[in-house]
Design a protein around this motif. Structure first.
Motif, PDB file in Angstrom:
ATOM      1  N   SER A 138      21.501 -28.648  -8.904  1.00 49.00           N
ATOM      2  CA  SER A 138      21.014 -29.928  -8.376  1.00 49.00           C
ATOM      3  C   SER A 138      19.616 -30.193  -8.891  1.00 49.00           C
ATOM      4  N   ARG A 139      19.399 -31.447  -9.299  1.00 43.93           N
ATOM      5  CA  ARG A 139      18.066 -31.868  -9.735  1.00 43.93           C
ATOM      6  C   ARG A 139      17.778 -33.191  -9.042  1.00 43.93           C
ATOM      7  N   ASP A 140      16.708 -33.206  -8.269  1.00 45.50           N
ATOM      8  CA  ASP A 140      16.325 -34.401  -7.503  1.00 45.50           C
ATOM      9  C   ASP A 140      17.470 -34.884  -6.607  1.00 45.50           C
ATOM     10  N   GLY A 141      18.198 -33.937  -6.030  1.00 39.70           N
ATOM     11  CA  GLY A 141      19.289 -34.283  -5.118  1.00 39.70           C
ATOM     12  C   GLY A 141      20.569 -34.724  -5.808  1.00 39.70           C
TER      13      GLY A 141
END
Length: 137
Positions: A105-108
């Motif tokens: 996950s990146r930035d949600g």
């Protein structure tokens, strides 16, 4: 409270009500005295609440129909099978890379190994940052 002073009952009532303008009041079944202004306010409130109730009842009926339609629909088919990460890889600058994890996950936002394998810009970014999802093969 009235004190008996020898007057007939009707005279007592007349004396009690003499100073009150009875056109401004109404007596309901329970014996409570309510002003006509209060009755008008209550009638207005009743109309408002009745209109809101009608709107909400209609919305509820619509939602119940949607629910019934969804309940009657067949179950959705299985989502497309996700490729095992062991079968996914890419090559960048002569080096071959595979994946340690199926996603991160990146930035949600969930980013899958399959997305990385199909996106050259994302591959270059992750390789340059030595991201832990990648492994050299």
């Amino acid at each position: 409270m009235l004190v008996k002073i020898g007057l007939t009952e009707s005279k007592k009532v007349h004396m009690k009500l003499k100073h009150i303008n009875t056109a401004d009041f109404t007596e309901n079944e329970a014996g409570f005295v309510v002003t006509n202004e209060q009755l008008a306010q209550l009638d207005e409130k009743l109309e408002t609440l009745s209109a809101e109730n009608a709107e909400l009842s209609k919305a509820n009926e619509d939602l119940l129909k949607k629910f019934d339609n969804l309940s009657a629909s067949p179950a959705p088919t299985q989502a497309a099978a996700v490729k095992p990460i062991a079968t996914l890889s890419f090559e960048l600058d002569g080096q071959k890379y595979g994946f340690r994890y199926p996603h991160f996950s990146r930035d949600g936002v969930k980013i899958t190994a399959e997305q990385i394998a199909n996106d050259a810009a994302l591959q270059a970014e992750l390789v340059s940052k030595k991201h832990s999802i990648l492994k050299q093969l």
